[in-house]
Design a protein around this motif. Structure first.
Motif, short mmCIF file in Angstrom:
data_model
loop_
_atom_site.label_atom_id
_atom_site.label_comp_id
_atom_site.label_asym_id
_atom_site.label_seq_id
_atom_site.Cartn_x
_atom_site.Cartn_y
_atom_site.Cartn_z
N ARG A 52 0.85 -1.19 0.00
CA ARG A 52 0.00 0.00 0.00
C ARG A 52 0.88 1.24 0.00
O ARG A 52 1.68 1.44 0.91
CB ARG A 52 -0.89 0.00 1.24
N GLU A 53 0.72 2.04 -1.04
CA GLU A 53 1.54 3.25 -1.15
C GLU A 53 0.84 4.42 -0.46
O GLU A 53 -0.32 4.72 -0.74
CB GLU A 53 1.76 3.58 -2.63
N ALA A 54 1.55 5.05 0.45
CA ALA A 54 1.01 6.20 1.18
C ALA A 54 1.11 7.45 0.32
O ALA A 54 2.11 7.66 -0.37
CB ALA A 54 1.76 6.38 2.49
N GLU A 55 0.06 8.27 0.36
CA GLU A 55 0.06 9.51 -0.41
C GLU A 55 0.97 10.53 0.26
O GLU A 55 1.18 10.49 1.47
CB GLU A 55 -1.37 10.06 -0.50
N ILE A 63 -0.96 16.19 -0.11
CA ILE A 63 -2.27 15.72 -0.60
C ILE A 63 -3.18 15.37 0.58
O ILE A 63 -4.38 15.68 0.59
CB ILE A 63 -2.10 14.50 -1.53
N GLN A 64 -2.60 14.74 1.60
CA GLN A 64 -3.39 14.39 2.78
C GLN A 64 -3.90 15.63 3.50
O GLN A 64 -5.06 15.68 3.95
CB GLN A 64 -2.53 13.55 3.73
N GLU A 65 -3.06 16.67 3.61
CA GLU A 65 -3.48 17.91 4.26
C GLU A 65 -4.60 18.60 3.48
O GLU A 65 -5.55 19.14 4.07
CB GLU A 65 -2.28 18.85 4.39
N ARG A 66 -4.49 18.59 2.15
CA ARG A 66 -5.57 19.17 1.33
C ARG A 66 -6.90 18.45 1.55
O ARG A 66 -7.95 19.09 1.66
CB ARG A 66 -5.19 19.07 -0.15
N ARG A 67 -6.83 17.14 1.62
CA ARG A 67 -8.04 16.35 1.82
C ARG A 67 -8.69 16.67 3.17
O ARG A 67 -9.92 16.79 3.29
CB ARG A 67 -7.69 14.86 1.76
N ILE A 68 -7.86 16.84 4.20
CA ILE A 68 -8.38 17.17 5.54
C ILE A 68 -9.05 18.54 5.53
O ILE A 68 -10.12 18.75 6.11
CB ILE A 68 -7.24 17.11 6.59
N LYS A 69 -8.42 19.54 4.84
CA LYS A 69 -9.00 20.88 4.75
C LYS A 69 -10.33 20.85 4.05
O LYS A 69 -11.31 21.52 4.46
CB LYS A 69 -8.03 21.80 4.00
#
Length: 290
Positions: free
Chosen positions: A133-136, A140-146
């Protein structure tokens, strides 16, 4: 050979065991197999003592039928010791099989006329592939949380009072955590002082007792020692008699209906409908006969 090791007292010591000769090989030889058994059947039996990585069931070139022997590879070399000790000489599918170590396993020569499944087994083996499983990236993760926060804030159906209550509860929990940390720090300081000077100031000892000993252990469950603490009052589950000075007229009427119903049920059973029984006066035994 195992019986000889037991007699010599080598059991449990791998350095002195005859298995130590094959410590660098995870392959075993299986002979005397039934011709009806396939690779899957052999794996199902031998996977009891470890994860099987590869298998080479020798088949006839022309017919493709099994020749009755195979080579099997384990993930852990120690599994070969268990397999040889436990499977050698057992009866499998009405035939006694022979299981032994393989010191140097020779990879079979690649043949073009072999079927696709056999080629895949030669190249990849039969062990399950790990799911990678490749972690993003963090951006990108911070954008998704926002985005998720913005979506939650845009919802208009959320009750404002409920949001305020949630915020208050969070603040209370944070304050309680801070207080708990302060208490723990104070307690550690007091314990250090008490350890340094056992016959020290009585005030520090009193503070330490107050921190360590709970109030319930000292005073027990006594209302006089609550010192104005708020306690949750349990709700009464039965239907009490309403306070007619404070109660609403609906509650009074409901209570009257319930009382009339209870009286009717008692009358049907032949019981008295009076709230209290007749007054019984005490008369001593001396005067009862008169």
């Amino acid at each position: 050979m195992n019986e000889r090791e037991l007699n010599l007292g080598y059991a449990g010591d791998l350095k002195k065991s005859w298995h130590q000769t094959y410590k660098d090989s995870a392959w075993i030889y299986i002979g005397g197999l039934s011709y009806a058994l396939s690779e899957g059947d052999v794996i199902a039996v031998f996977s009891q003592y470890g994860e099987v990585m590869n298998i080479n069931l020798i088949r006839d070139k022309d017919t493709g039928k099994s020749k009755g022997f195979a080579f099997l590879c384990y993930k852990d070399q120690r599994s070969t010791v268990l397999a040889v000790d436990n499977f050698n000489g057992i009866t499998l599918h009405k035939r006694m099989i022979r299981v032994d170590h393989v010191e140097e396993y020779k990879v079979p020569k690649y043949k073009e006329d072999a079927d696709d499944e056999t080629k895949r087994l030669w190249e990849e083996g039969c062990a399950p592939k790990p799911i990678m499983r490749e972690a993003e990236p963090m951006e990108i993760q911070e954008r998704r949380i926002k985005k998720a926060k913005e979506v939650l804030l845009d919802i208009g159906d959320v009750d404002e009072e409920l949001l305020k209550k949630i915020k208050k509860d969070k603040k209370k929990a944070k304050k309680e955590k801070r207080r708990e940390k302060k208490r723990e720090k104070k307690l550690k300081k007091l314990e250090k002082k008490a350890a340094r000077d056992p016959d020290g100031d009585w005030k520090n000892k009193a503070k330490l007792i107050d921190k360590v000993v709970a109030e319930d252990d000292l005073y027990g469950e006594n209302k006089h020692f609550d010192f104005g603490k708020k306690k949750e009052v349990e709700e009464v589950k039965h239907n009490p008699r309403p306070d007619f000075e404070k109660a609403d007229w609906r509650d009074i009427e409901i209570w009257k209906v319930i009382r009339e119903r209870e009286k009717a049920e008692k009358a049907a059973r032949g019981e008295t409908t009076e709230a209290w029984g007749p007054e019984d006066h005490y008369v001593s035994k001396r005067y009862q006969g008169r």
